[in-house]
Scaffold this active site. Structure first.
Site, PDB file in Angstrom:
ATOM      1  N   GLU A  49      24.623 -27.825 -75.291  1.00 43.33           N
ATOM      2  CA  GLU A  49      25.323 -27.490 -76.527  1.00 43.33           C
ATOM      3  C   GLU A  49      24.668 -26.226 -77.069  1.00 43.33           C
ATOM      4  O   GLU A  49      23.724 -26.270 -77.838  1.00 43.33           O
ATOM      5  CB  GLU A  49      25.235 -28.629 -77.541  1.00 43.33           C
ATOM      6  CG  GLU A  49      26.099 -28.374 -78.768  1.00 43.33           C
ATOM      7  CD  GLU A  49      25.978 -29.442 -79.831  1.00 43.33           C
ATOM      8  OE1 GLU A  49      26.795 -29.434 -80.769  1.00 43.33           O
ATOM      9  OE2 GLU A  49      25.062 -30.290 -79.752  1.00 43.33           O
ATOM     10  N   HIS A  96      30.049 -37.648 -90.537  1.00 42.08           N
ATOM     11  CA  HIS A  96      30.613 -36.426 -89.967  1.00 42.08           C
ATOM     12  C   HIS A  96      32.086 -36.262 -90.337  1.00 42.08           C
ATOM     13  O   HIS A  96      32.558 -35.138 -90.546  1.00 42.08           O
ATOM     14  CB  HIS A  96      30.487 -36.438 -88.443  1.00 42.08           C
ATOM     15  CG  HIS A  96      29.121 -36.109 -87.937  1.00 42.08           C
ATOM     16  ND1 HIS A  96      28.066 -37.005 -88.005  1.00 42.08           N
ATOM     17  CD2 HIS A  96      28.624 -34.992 -87.345  1.00 42.08           C
ATOM     18  CE1 HIS A  96      26.995 -36.452 -87.475  1.00 42.08           C
ATOM     19  NE2 HIS A  96      27.300 -35.229 -87.067  1.00 42.08           N
ATOM     20  N   ASP A 126      26.612 -38.070 -80.800  1.00 38.89           N
ATOM     21  CA  ASP A 126      25.852 -36.887 -81.247  1.00 38.89           C
ATOM     22  C   ASP A 126      24.485 -37.327 -81.772  1.00 38.89           C
ATOM     23  O   ASP A 126      23.902 -36.710 -82.672  1.00 38.89           O
ATOM     24  CB  ASP A 126      26.624 -36.118 -82.330  1.00 38.89           C
ATOM     25  CG  ASP A 126      26.089 -34.703 -82.550  1.00 38.89           C
ATOM     26  OD1 ASP A 126      25.368 -34.195 -81.683  1.00 38.89           O
ATOM     27  OD2 ASP A 126      26.389 -34.113 -83.609  1.00 38.89           O
ATOM     28  N   GLY A 144      22.947 -33.865 -86.202  1.00 37.82           N
ATOM     29  CA  GLY A 144      23.244 -34.966 -85.301  1.00 37.82           C
ATOM     30  C   GLY A 144      23.429 -36.241 -86.091  1.00 37.82           C
ATOM     31  O   GLY A 144      23.726 -36.223 -87.289  1.00 37.82           O
TER      32      GLY A 144
END
Length: 369
Positions: free
Chosen positions: A117, A239, A262, A298
Site C-alpha cells: 500500500e 471508517h 485494514d 488503520g
C-alpha cells in the site's frame, strides 16, 4: 478419510439451513443438505483478508518474518484462513527486504502474498501513510520486486495521478499483480484512465480519496461504476458510516464488495501507544489514530467482527459471506483455490455460534488449535 461438519452452511448460492460440508485431505468433497442436523452452528468459508497490516501486537509493516507469522496466526484464530501482508509506504530498501523475508512464508502458505500500500500515493490524501516516503511509481523498483518475489507480490496500491502510474499499472497487470487505486486525489477521468490500464481494485473505498462532488465525481464514482472493479470496504463503524457501507454494497453488489480489516498491530490488543510506518499511533476506545494529527491509522478490526458489523448494518448473511471470502479471493486471483464452500476448493471454513463468535477454524482440512 472423509470428515464432515454440519450446521447452517453458507454457500455462494445461499444458506442451506440443514446442511453439511465434507472434505478429504485438504479439499472439499461435498456441500449438501443434511436433514439430521438441528439448529447447528453457522458454517462459513474461511475469511479472506486482502488488506491487513498486522494484529495481536504484531506487524507486517517492518518486513520481519517472525512478526508476520505471529500476525497471521492471530488473524487465523479469528477465521481468516487467507490473507495478504500489507505494508505501508516505505523506503525501497524495506520493500526489497520484506519481499525477500516474506517469500518463504508465501511458499509455506502462511501468507497468500504481499500487498504494497504505497509508496506511490498522493501527498494530499496520504492519511496515515508517512509523507516522508511518498514518491512517483518506479517501474524499475517494481520490476526488481517482482523478480525477487516470484509469486510473492500480489497487489500494489497507487495513486493514478502520479507521474508514471499508468505505466506501473500496465507492468503490474502484465505480471499478474493486482493494481489497486487508493490514497488518491485523482479526478474521475484520471481514475478511468487507471482502470483502462488494468487497475481492478479500489483500496478502502471513500477513505484516503478525493470526496464525491456533483461536478467532479472523482475516484469513488469511477470505481463504483466500473464493472470489473472490486471495492474494499472497512466495516468497523469508524471508517464508514453504516449508511455508506450499505449504499456502496447496494451499488456494486456482494460480488464486487470486499470487506477488509485494514488492521494494524493493535487489533486484539489494549488501548495505548503503537507505531505504523514510522509514525506514532494512539489507540483509544479501539480506534487507531495518528498521534500527530488524529488521522485514522488503520483499524483494530478482525474479519469476524467485520462480518458481525455488516450483518448488524442490514447486509444479508449470504451476501456478507461473499464479501468476507468469495469476492476478496477472486479480487486477488485466488478464487479458483479458496473463498467458498464449494467442491474442489481448499477445505477452509469457520464455525460460528449463534452470536456469530468463532467456535472453530478449519484450514487446509485441519482444525486449528
Amino acid at each position: 478419510m472423509t470428515v464432515r461438519v454440519s450446521g447452517k452452511v453458507v454457500t455462494p448460492n445461499g444458506v442451506i439451513r440443514q446442511g453439511c460440508v465434507e472434505w478429504d485431505g485438504d479439499r472439499i468433497t461435498a456441500v449438501a443438505e443434511y436433514p439430521a442436523v438441528r439448529d447447528g452452528h453457522w458454517i462459513l468459508p474461511g475469511f479472506v483478508d486482502m488488506h491487513t497490516h498486522g494484529g495481536g501486537g504484531h506487524t507486517f509493516t517492518t518486513g520481519d518474518a517472525g512478526q508476520a507469522r505471529s500476525a497471521a496466526a492471530f488473524h487465523l484464530a479469528h477465521g481468516t484462513t487467507t490473507l495478504l501482508a500489507s505494508l505501508v509506504s516505505s523506503p525501497y530498501e524495506l520493500m526489497r527486504s520484506a519481499t525477500v523475508a516474506y517469500r518463504p512464508l508465501v511458499q509455506e502458505g502462511v501468507l497468500a502474498g504481499v500487498h504494497f500500500e504505497g509508496p506511490y500515493l498522493s501527498a494530499a490524501r496520504c492519511g496515515a501513510q508517512n509523507p516522508e516516503f511518498l514518491r512517483d511509481p518506479s517501474t524499475d523498483e517494481l520490476t526488481e520486486l517482482i523478480e525477487l518475489g516470484g509469486d510473492t507480490i500480489r497487489m500494489v496500491t497507487l495513486a493514478p495521478e502520479r507521474d508514471g502510474a499508468l505505466n506501473a499499472i500496465k507492468l503490474l497487470t502484465a505480471h499478474r499483480v493486482v493494481a489497486a487505486v487508493g490514497h488518491t486525489d485523482a479526478t474521475y477521468d484520471e481514475t478511468r484512465a487507471a482502470l483502462a490500464a488494468g487497475a481492478s481494485v479500489g483500496t478502502h473505498l471513500f477513505n484516503g480519496m478525493r470526496p464525491v462532488h456533483h461536478r467532479e465525481p472523482g475516484p469513488v464514482v469511477a470505481l463504483l461504476d466500473a464493472p470489473n472493479v472490486v471495492c474494499e470496504l472497512v466495516a468497523d463503524g469508524v471508517h464508514l458510516h453504516d449508511g455508506t457501507l450499505t449504499f456502496a454494497t447496494s451499488v456494486v453488489g456482494p460480488e464486487r464488495a470486499a470487506l477488509i480489516t485494514d488492521a494494524m498491530a493493535a487489533a486484539g490488543m489494549a488501548d495505548g501507544e503503537y507505531e505504523l510506518g514510522g509514525q506514532a499511533v494512539t489507540v483509544a476506545d479501539g480506534v487507531a489514530r495518528l498521534a500527530s494529527d488524529g488521522a485514522i491509522a488503520g483499524s483494530t478490526l478482525t474479519m469476524d467482527a467485520a462480518l458481525r458489523h455488516a450483518l448488524a448494518a442490514g447486509i444479508p448473511m449470504a451476501d456478507a459471506a461473499r464479501m468476507v471470502a468469495t469476492t476478496p479471493a477472486r479480487a486477488i486471483g485466488l478464487g479458483d483455490r479458496v473463498g467458498a464452500l464449494q467442491v474442489g476448493l481448499r477445505a477452509d471454513l469457520v464455525v460460528l455460534d449463534e452470536e456469530l463468535n468463532v467456535v472453530r477454524v478449519l484450514r487446509g482440512g485441519s482444525w486449528q488449535e
